[in-house]
Enzyme design. Structure first.
Site, short mmCIF file in Angstrom:
data_model
loop_
_atom_site.label_atom_id
_atom_site.label_comp_id
_atom_site.label_asym_id
_atom_site.label_seq_id
_atom_site.Cartn_x
_atom_site.Cartn_y
_atom_site.Cartn_z
N HIS A 28 0.83 -1.20 0.00
CA HIS A 28 0.00 0.00 0.00
C HIS A 28 0.87 1.25 0.00
O HIS A 28 1.48 1.60 1.01
CB HIS A 28 -0.90 -0.03 1.23
CG HIS A 28 -1.90 1.07 1.29
ND1 HIS A 28 -1.89 2.04 2.27
CD2 HIS A 28 -2.95 1.37 0.48
CE1 HIS A 28 -2.90 2.87 2.09
NE2 HIS A 28 -3.56 2.50 1.01
N HIS A 70 -0.83 10.29 -2.93
CA HIS A 70 -2.13 9.83 -2.45
C HIS A 70 -3.24 10.78 -2.82
O HIS A 70 -4.36 10.37 -3.10
CB HIS A 70 -2.09 9.64 -0.94
CG HIS A 70 -3.40 9.25 -0.34
ND1 HIS A 70 -4.12 8.16 -0.77
CD2 HIS A 70 -4.14 9.82 0.63
CE1 HIS A 70 -5.24 8.07 -0.08
NE2 HIS A 70 -5.28 9.06 0.77
#
Length: 336
Positions: A28, A70
């Site tokens: 991730h 992100h």
């Protein structure tokens, strides 16, 4: 419809990935529990620790280059707020219906972004020792790393409707990069994920690589294609998802909720229902800090201390998931 058997076969064929033998481990944002997220260093550490796939969240620059952040607002993950030369770039925008103030990738050229340095997004939990050491990577740089190391990539298209509305659509640029890498079909070591629906449907007409519909515990797709994520997770809703995607990426509490005591409760029917629709299930996000863990897997009272992440992941593996997103790759690999 993209069939379950075809997906299983493609996983077996994926270069460098033994996903047919066990659920896949998706790093991730790289090994983001150890190094600033979305940096080549974080991706490399995740690969060293055994990741099957590395995950870049993709946003565009002003000159249309896809980079890994992100969010397109970058004050929390770079040193842009301290850079006097970019002080006048601070602005307020509406992103997916929310007012956001800061600095945005679409207001910078790639050359300008490359002068910035990455920062830890969760300094209260993970410290700042590695702030200032790493640059923002491009999608092409991440693909080069993945191919050199024999792992897959699992890119997310961030805010695709918003970027299309300002003349910086993500889809064609992403597919061109994958095509150039020779990644065009379900045998490629690639999953593309999105919280929106319409861009996944568009991608389904542009490429044969596998697609994942992300779903959260609350709210719904920002493009308004469905009223809520909850209705997408009914048996009928999952069948509709299977018409354009190969799997779902649910928030992990949708697979195993937490009880009133914040301990793991019994699994829901989501995995069984998704499998019945021919969909894989890759929940997110597994993190080692007590702050994120269910009560029965914490160790001590310090929210920064690491608890029993391996135990938590094993509970989800027992529930039948097909892969998982983790900030801590080594622990996810150990759990298998």
């Amino acid at each position: 419809m993209r069939l379950f058997l075809a997906l299983s076969l493609s996983l077996m064929l994926a270069s460098g990935v033994n996903a047919a033998d066990r659920p896949i481990v998706i790093a991730h944002r790289g090994a983001s529990g150890l190094l600033p997220e979305h940096t080549i260093a974080a991706y490399t550490r995740a690969i060293d620790d055994g990741a099957d796939f590395i995950e870049p969240d993709l946003v565009p620059t002003r000159d249309g280059v896809l980079v890994a952040r992100h969010e397109n607002e970058i004050s929390g993950t770079t040193d842009v707020a301290s850079r006097a030369e970019f002080e006048d770039r601070k602005t307020t925008k509406t992103i997916d219906g929310a007012s956001v103030t800061g600095w945005f990738t679409e207001d910078f050229t790639l050359a300008e972004l490359k002068t910035l340095r990455a920062r830890e997004r969760l300094p209260e939990l993970r410290g700042t020792a590695n702030d200032g050491r790493f640059v923002i990577p491009t999608l092409d740089e991440i693909i080069t790393l993945a191919k050199a190391r024999g792992v897959g990539i699992y890119p997310e298209t961030k805010h695709p409707s918003y970027f299309a509305s300002i003349g910086l659509p993500l889809e064609a640029t992403l597919i061109a990069a994958l095509d150039a890498a020779g990644w065009r079909d379900a045998a490629a070591p690639v999953f593309i994920q999105s919280f929106e629906v319409n861009n996944l449907k568009q991608l389904n007409t542009m490429t044969g690589v596998r697609l994942i519909q992300l779903v959260a515990a609350e709210g719904g797709p920002a493009d308004g294609a469905r009223g809520s994520y909850a209705e997408m997770l009914t048996p009928e809703g999952l069948k509709a998802v299977a018409a354009y995607a190969d799997g779902i990426g649910p928030e992990k509490t949708l697979v195993i909720p937490r009880g009133a005591d914040m301990r793991l409760a019994a699994p829901t029917r989501l995995v069984a229902d998704a499998h019945a629709a021919g969909l894989k299930v890759h929940p997110w996000t597994f993190r080692a800090e007590n702050y994120f863990l269910p009560a029965d897997h914490r160790k001590g009272e310090d929210p920064r201390a690491h608890g029993d992440l391996v135990g938590e992941i094993r509970a989800y593996l027992a529930a039948g998931i097909d892969g998982l997103f983790s900030d801590f790759t080594a622990e996810a690999v150990t759990a298998h």
